[in-house]
Design an enzyme around this catalytic site. Sequence first.
Site, PDB file in Angstrom:
ATOM      1  N   THR A  35       0.866  -1.182   0.000  1.00 11.17           N
ATOM      2  CA  THR A  35       0.000   0.000   0.000  1.00 11.17           C
ATOM      3  C   THR A  35       0.901   1.229   0.000  1.00 11.17           C
ATOM      4  O   THR A  35       1.770   1.365   0.862  1.00 11.17           O
ATOM      5  CB  THR A  35      -0.908   0.015   1.247  1.00 11.17           C
ATOM      6  OG1 THR A  35      -1.613  -1.225   1.307  1.00 11.17           O
ATOM      7  CG2 THR A  35      -1.914   1.152   1.182  1.00 11.17           C
ATOM      8  N   TYR A  36       0.712   2.075  -0.979  1.00 10.11           N
ATOM      9  CA  TYR A  36       1.517   3.295  -1.094  1.00 10.11           C
ATOM     10  C   TYR A  36       0.723   4.484  -0.585  1.00 10.11           C
ATOM     11  O   TYR A  36      -0.488   4.581  -0.803  1.00 10.11           O
ATOM     12  CB  TYR A  36       1.924   3.531  -2.552  1.00 10.11           C
ATOM     13  CG  TYR A  36       2.927   2.513  -3.040  1.00 10.11           C
ATOM     14  CD1 TYR A  36       4.293   2.781  -2.978  1.00 10.11           C
ATOM     15  CD2 TYR A  36       2.520   1.283  -3.541  1.00 10.11           C
ATOM     16  CE1 TYR A  36       5.224   1.840  -3.404  1.00 10.11           C
ATOM     17  CE2 TYR A  36       3.437   0.332  -3.969  1.00 10.11           C
ATOM     18  CZ  TYR A  36       4.783   0.628  -3.894  1.00 10.11           C
ATOM     19  OH  TYR A  36       5.703  -0.304  -4.312  1.00 10.11           O
TER      20      TYR A  36
END
Lengths: 181, 181
Positions: A35-36
């Site tokens: 997850t960025y």
Amino acid sequence: MYEVEVKIKVPHAEIKKDLIECGAVFSGTEEQKDTYFNSHERDFSKTDEALRIRSVNGEGEITYKGKKIDTISKTRPEYNSPVDAGEMKEILLALGYFVSGAVNKRREIYTWNDFIIGFDSVEGLGEFVEVESNLRDAADKTEIKNEIDRIFEFLGKYGLSEKDSITDSYLEMVLKAEGLI
Amino acid sequence: MYEVEVKIKVPHAEIKKDLIECGAVFSGTEEQKDTYFNSHERDFSKTDEALRIRSVNGEGEITYKGKKIDTISKTRPEYNSPVDAGEMKEILLALGYFVSGAVNKRREIYTWNDFIIGFDSVEGLGEFVEVESNLRDAADKTEIKNEIDRIFEFLGKYGLSEKDSITDSYLEMVLKAEGLI
């Protein structure tokens, strides 16, 4: 350590079969969920920073990558810490960061000679093969070029060449596929 | 769970000796090193938020506490994750947070009946005793008041009373001692 890496979009079956026959060693499967995050205060895609929570087989890790401080060697600050992925995500959201993208993949890892070969099945994108080898920190441009040639010599066996290689990250590919960049 | 806690600045020796004679059980020593962070974008002391890395006997933990959403029960969002304290500090600094304060203390923990008694030696501040007991979430004001009375009845044995108790956090005391607030 200097990481030389080539990525190609190609179905796994034939290459995997051949590699196993050649004596490649299976070293494990990782379910990687990345997850960025990005910031409203400064756009990490513009400042060349990255803030990511990765969950590998359920174990969390946060990674921050800073701006490259030397374009030739791609040297950049990087910090990593184990985390509880769910709680750390809540902390980042509470601090005002937002999720800018997610990459979920299954990676089967093989080693063959000094190559590490990842068979990636990426959610929404399909099958990719990544070939990686590691050079010592002091490697010069010629050594890097030689190593890349050696990887393509290996991939040539499967009819793959430099023109097939992809330099976009999975995140960029996911965002492009979703029409977000 | 509702935590009722009383903190008093008092030398340890006499109380500890008496407690042990009364059958208090030693449950461990913690070296707690707390580093608090603040943001240039918004002042956490004004937004009633807290961002802290705690290292207990070398094990790291990050904690975020949000604004209280209910003043009576002091309910506030709180998220915790284990971390590598050194790497996580680098990540927060790289993201633009700054260290706003540090509290280092040694806590010897005893239990006696349903009280948890912490003998804190706080760097720069001296010796404190914290007495804590836990009520269920649904505890009403009367139950909380009764519990506080019970703690002061216990402390009365050592000549201590409500007027000796301190409501400032160690962080506030450290910052005041350093002339920072």
